[in-house]
Every structure is written in C-alpha cells, then in structure tokens.
Design an enzyme around this catalytic site. Structure first.
Site, short mmCIF file in Angstrom:
data_model
loop_
_atom_site.label_atom_id
_atom_site.label_comp_id
_atom_site.label_asym_id
_atom_site.label_seq_id
_atom_site.Cartn_x
_atom_site.Cartn_y
_atom_site.Cartn_z
N GLU A 68 0.91 -1.33 0.10
CA GLU A 68 0.32 0.02 0.11
C GLU A 68 0.81 1.16 -0.09
OE1 GLU A 68 -2.31 -0.79 3.40
OE2 GLU A 68 -0.84 -0.11 4.81
N GLU A 96 -6.54 1.55 14.69
CA GLU A 96 -5.43 2.31 14.69
C GLU A 96 -5.42 3.17 13.34
OE1 GLU A 96 -1.72 0.11 15.15
OE2 GLU A 96 -2.16 -0.24 17.37
N GLU A 120 -5.07 -0.72 11.03
CA GLU A 120 -5.19 -2.28 11.71
C GLU A 120 -6.15 -2.02 12.79
OE1 GLU A 120 -2.03 -4.33 12.51
OE2 GLU A 120 -1.33 -3.18 14.37
N ASN A 135 -6.79 -4.03 16.62
CA ASN A 135 -6.37 -4.71 17.40
C ASN A 135 -7.46 -5.29 18.45
OD1 ASN A 135 -3.50 -4.66 16.92
ND2 ASN A 135 -3.65 -2.76 17.91
N ARG A 193 -8.12 -6.92 21.11
CA ARG A 193 -7.41 -7.28 22.32
C ARG A 193 -7.49 -5.79 23.24
NH1 ARG A 193 -2.64 -5.19 21.82
NH2 ARG A 193 -1.46 -5.75 19.85
#
Length: 631
Positions: free
Chosen positions: A254, A329, A342, A344, A346
């Site tokens: 990308e 993010e 991305e 996450n 968690r």
C-alpha cells in the site's frame, strides 16, 4: 529542571510492605463535572462498581507480567477469584503471588508454556475457571484458542472468533473497512504473488510504498520501498520474516504515508449492538515500529477530526459484530487526513491513559461485556478529563538502536509512587529477573494532570525518582523525549526519534548551569558523608587526630574535564564555589536513600545516588543525564 544523579543502596521494601503501601487515594479529575477516579499506586479504576452485578466466580489469566497483575487487580475489586499460569522460571513472579491459585504450564520457552494451548486448557479444567482473560500478546488474538475455550463452555474475555479472524488478517480487514466506509490507504487489496508483481503494483500505486505481512503485527514483516530494487528486496525479506514470525508469508502493498502520526481510537462494544469510541491515543513516538511514549488526548486532533475518526472506528466494530474492548489504529497526515491501519482485537498495552481521561476501567468493562451485560454508558457520557502520558520503561540499552534488550536481576527497585498522580503498571519487584525468554518491559509509567503541561511535568518528576539497578534501562531516553522542545510543542511524527537523533541517542548534554549544580551537589554530598563518618550514634568518634576542616579544596572529574571546587558548610547548607561562581546547596543529606532531594540556590533538584564501593564518596554517577565524575 530536575536532575537525577545515581548514589547509594536503597532500602527496598519487602513484598508485603510494598502491598501495604498500595493504598487507595481519591483524586478528583480536572473539571468540575468530572467523575471521581480511584487511583492506587499501580492501577486507576472506575469508581462505578455494582457488587450485586454477578459475573464469574473464577477467572484464569492466560498471560504473565504487568498485564496479568493488571487484570488480577480488577478481578479482586469485582470479587472474582483468579488463577495465574506460569512457566517454571516464573514460579516466583509477582503475578503468581497475587493470584488466588497458580498453575505451571511448562518450561521457559513461550512455545512450551504461555503459547501451549493444551497445557492452558488443562489448567482451566484443573482449576474449574469459568472464564479466561488473555491480556495482550501471546494468545490474545489467537482464534484457535478462543474456539477451544468456546467448545469447552469457557468464556473468552474478548471478541468472538469471527472478529478475531476478520481483523487479524490485514487483507480481509482492509476490505471490511472499505465496505464500512472507513478511510483506507490506497493500495493493492489482494495477495502479492511474487517480486515481479510487487514491482508492478508498486509502480501503479506510486513510490514510496509499504510492504507488510498480512498476518503481521508489532512491526514485523514490514519494509518501506522507494524504488524497484528496494521493492524486490523488501518483498524477499518481508515474506521470510512473516513466515518465521507468523507462519504466514502473504504480503500486501500500500501507499507509504511519509511523516505521519500514529493515532488510535479505543472502542468498546457489547453483544447488544451498542458501541462507543473512548477518544484517541497519540502513539507516534516509536522505535522499530514499536511504541515508546503515548498520550491521551492528542495535541493534533480538533473535535471534528476526533469525532470522524471515532465514528469510523465504531462503524468498523459494528461491521464485524465486535463485542469487547478493541483499538482501531490510523495513520494521520499533516493535513489531518486519516487512514485505517489495523484493528487490534484485544486490550492494548497503552490502555491506562484512556482510563485516566475517561474514568473507565476497561478490564472491568471487558468482563461485563463477556458476561452479556449491556454497556452502561452512552457516547455523550464519555469525557476527556485532563491529560495522561505513558512511558514504556524497558530493560534495554537506549544507546544502541534506541534500545536493545538487557537482561539481569533487579538488585534495587523503587517505583516513584510518592509523586502525585502517578500510576505504575508493573509485574516485577526487587530481585526479579529480566530474562532472555520474555519481553524486557519493566513497567508502564503513567502520569495524569489537569492539562498536558502538568502531566509532562509529573512524568519528568516520576522518571527522575524511578530507581532501577541491576539492568540497563531506557529512562534516559524517555526523559529526553518528553522534555525535547519539539515534543513539548506537539511537533511529532513516527519519524521523531530518527529525526531528532539521526546518529542515535547519545544521552543528555549538560548545560553549564547543570554542570555547576551537579558539581556543587556531589561535592556537598562528599563532604556531608565525610562529616557523617566522624559521628557515632550522633556523637563524635574518638580519634587520635581530630579532623577540623572549614574549607574543603576538592578536585573533581566530570566527563573529560577536571574541576577545582571549594566547599564550606553551615549545618545542612553548603556553600560551594565552582568556576568562580558560588552556589548554596541545602538538603537533609539522607545517605541511606537512593534519592536525594536538594535545593540549589532556591531551586529544587532530585538526584539518584549509587554506591560503588564501601563509601558513597567513591563515585557518583549521573544516571539520567548520562555523565559521570569521580570524587
């Protein structure tokens, strides 16, 4: 500016005494309408807890270190019994001592212990734990582990396997983000087959490009390419690293956003189609694509951009039917354009700074959601109260690539808990080993203030008062970052460290005033120690030759220079002449403490003292300023 000069052996408290010191302090947040937050020396919790709200009787933490301790504290508050797992080398670890039960799941290597799903499942059966909190790292985003738990009727404190799978694959997550109308970085949405195709795609996108592992994370399997040759080389290295790190060599390409900020949005969602965004965290200070200093909120975002990012993060969470705490993010360019990076699935390492400015306990919210309770808050209830900063304190050498791991035993360890509004999330104590087997993080040091300036000043004070001996650590780097003019002004990006320190971190360069203050304090300390040695239980020692010196003429080596210093004293105050200038130094001169608070010409300074030999006078080492001198 507070200085830390390292002196003496600190009396470190025993484990039980440390626990007794962790009392609760009530502190009101910054604004009049702020909710009250409860702060312990290590954890900030929400004051809102209903003891009649039943969740689980027993919960196993499938992790170690500070995050295991963090989860245990919330469980204790909620009346939930806890089970720690550990490797054989972790049998005396803090998280093992804190839990109600502990089970050894294998030898030191993570593949045989903390990643050993069969052994962990056996521990769950043995202890009859009803739920598992995975923390971060290890099995926290492992869909097979979540599936195994579900098949045994054990609750996974996190999202379901569909969300873990969808967001864990960078290619699939990007497609889902696009469909959810989330801004994405221009690039190729499929799997890159070989180096030739990588070059063709890179040319179509336009250089520079980012080559990264589809299943990656933590900066592994990532390469920046500025031309065809670097693309071929990057494809080869990234695929090899991805295969060895994740068992998956698929890559995507990308557009590389040059000089961006890394800003993430904390989301919280339940199983009843409710989802919230809990404001942002600025995570741009990084080395090797790993975060070093984080803060909340960001100095860069205006309310409109914050809302847009939050709403897109929630849209993505709802698109994958997400239920738990998670983090979306983004990369943000200089014009405040933001792009999905991305998600996450968690609890994030840096979650404490969100807890500080919102008053929420994210671990508690995760447990409630996993039990099936709806969220208790609406979006309008989520405030930004004050400012919080987090520094990741590592056992690593900051002078080598901004931090290469260091191992050893903590011979002396004292957290700066006496500094107001400081939180330390750690899983170690004096005597703990920092081993080759696990991440070298010592702690997460968090400070809170009514505004950014106050939070940063408290962080500076906390770093100066943080005593760590036995391993090399990165406090010198952390302190330099938070006082650097660019950081203070908010002029940062993910390239901050290489831009500010193009030749690597070399430590702090003392100003002329700092040199004089250091020389004056060290020589005063030397004289104080000499005078103290003449006393025995408060009375003069019997001596054949009485030492009666009104002025001490000393030669002091500081770095490569040698300085002549004259010292005279009047009680606890010393008059010192350095380079023709006189300074007055006053202190209680507690030679047994590793910390020394002094006043130099009316200005308060903090030093650290390290004994290297039978007497304090042997050597004084300036730890945070990274200089040294002999007495």
């Amino acid at each position: 500016m507070a200085m830390a000069a390292s002196l003496g052996r600190a009396a470190a408290g025993a484990w039980r005494r440390r626990l007794e010191q962790r009392h609760l302090l009530a502190v009101q947040c910054a604004t009049r309408h702020s909710r009250w937050c409860l702060i312990t020396s290590r954890t900030l919790y929400s004051a809102e807890y209903d003891p009649n709200e039943k969740t689980f009787e027993k919960l196993l933490i499938a992790n170690r270190g500070e995050i295991a301790c963090r989860v245990i504290k919330t469980c204790k508050k909620m009346g939930i019994k806890t089970v720690s797992i550990h490797s054989d080398v972790d049998s005396n670890a803090v998280h093992v001592k804190m839990a109600d039960e502990a089970v050894c799941v294998g030898p030191a290597p993570t593949s045989k212990s903390y990643l050993n799903i069969d052994a962990i499942m056996e521990a769950i059966k043995k202890t009859r734990a009803q739920a598992v909190h995975p923390g971060y790292g290890f099995l926290s985003e492992n869909k097979e582990f979540a599936r195994r738990l579900a098949s045994e009727g054990v609750t996974f404190i996190g999202p379901d396997t569909h969300a873990i799978q969808a967001m864990g694959d960078k290619i699939e997550s990007k497609l889902l983000a696009k469909n959810a109308k989330v801004n994405t970085i221009p690039g190729f949405d499929g799997v890159v087959k070989d180096a030739d195709e990588a070059v063709r795609i890179a040319r179509e996108i336009g250089y520079p490009v980012m080559i990264k592992a589809s299943a990656g994370g933590g900066g592994k399997g990532m390469r920046i390419a500025w031309d065809d040759e670097e693309t071929r080389e990057g494809f080869r290295f990234s695929s090899q690293e991805a295969a060895s790190s994740f068992g998956d060599d698929r890559l995507l390409i990308e557009k590389f956003i040059d000089n961006p900020r890394h800003i993430e949005i904390q989301v919280l969602a339940d199983k009843h189609d409710n989802a919230l965004w809990l404001n942002e965290r600025e995570c741009s200070i990084q080395r090797r694509n790993q975060k070093v200093v984080e803060e909340a909120p960001s100095t860069f975002l205006d309310p409109e951009t914050r809302r847009a990012m939050g709403e897109q993060a929630v849209a993505l969470a709802k698109a994958v039917k997400y239920s738990s705490a998670g983090t979306v993010e983004f990369l943000v360019d200089t014009k405040k354009n933001f792009y999905f990076l991305e998600m996450n699935t968690r609890l994030q390492v840096e979650h404490p700074i969100t807890e500080c400015i919102t008053g929420l306990d994210l671990v508690q919210e995760m447990i409630r959601v996993a039990k099936g309770y709806p969220l208790r808050h609406k979006q309008a209830d989520i405030p930004i109260n004050g400012w919080a900063v987090e520094c990741r304190v590592y056992a690593e050498d900051p002078y080598r690539s901004f931090g290469l791991p260091s191992i050893g035993r903590l011979s002396q360890y004292q957290e700066p808990l006496h500094v107001s509004n400081v939180r330390v999330d750690s899983g170690i104590q004096e005597g703990s080993d920092i081993s080759i087997y696990y991440d070298p993080m010592i702690s997460k040091l968090i400070t809170y203030g009514s505004d950014r300036a106050e939070a940063l000043q408290r962080m500076e004070d906390a770093l100066d008062n943080y005593v760590i001996r036995g391993v090399t650590h990165n406090i010198a780097l952390l302190r330099e970052v938070i006082i650097h003019p660019r950081f203070v002004q908010g002029d940062i990006s993910t390239k901050f460290l290489p831009d500010v320190y193009p030749d690597g971190f070399k430590g702090h360069k003392l100003t002329d005033l700092e040199k004089r203050e250091l020389l004056a304090t060290a020589t005063s300390l030397y004289v104080a120690e000499q005078l103290r040695s003449q006393q025995f239980l408060g009375t003069p020692r019997i001596s054949l030759a009485k030492l009666d010196v009104s002025n001490w003429e000393l030669s002091v080596q500081l770095g490569d220079g040698t300085y002549s210093v004259t010292v005279s004293n009047n009680g606890s105050t010393f008059s010192v002449e350095v380079d023709g200038m006189k300074l007055n130094v006053t202190s209680e001169w507690n030679l047994a403490s590793p910390l020394l608070s002094v006043t130099v010409d009316g200005a308060q300074r903090t030093f650290q003292i390290e004994r290297q030999g039978p007497h304090l006078s042997c050597i004084v080492v300036l730890v945070l300023m990274c200089s040294s001198f002999l007495l």
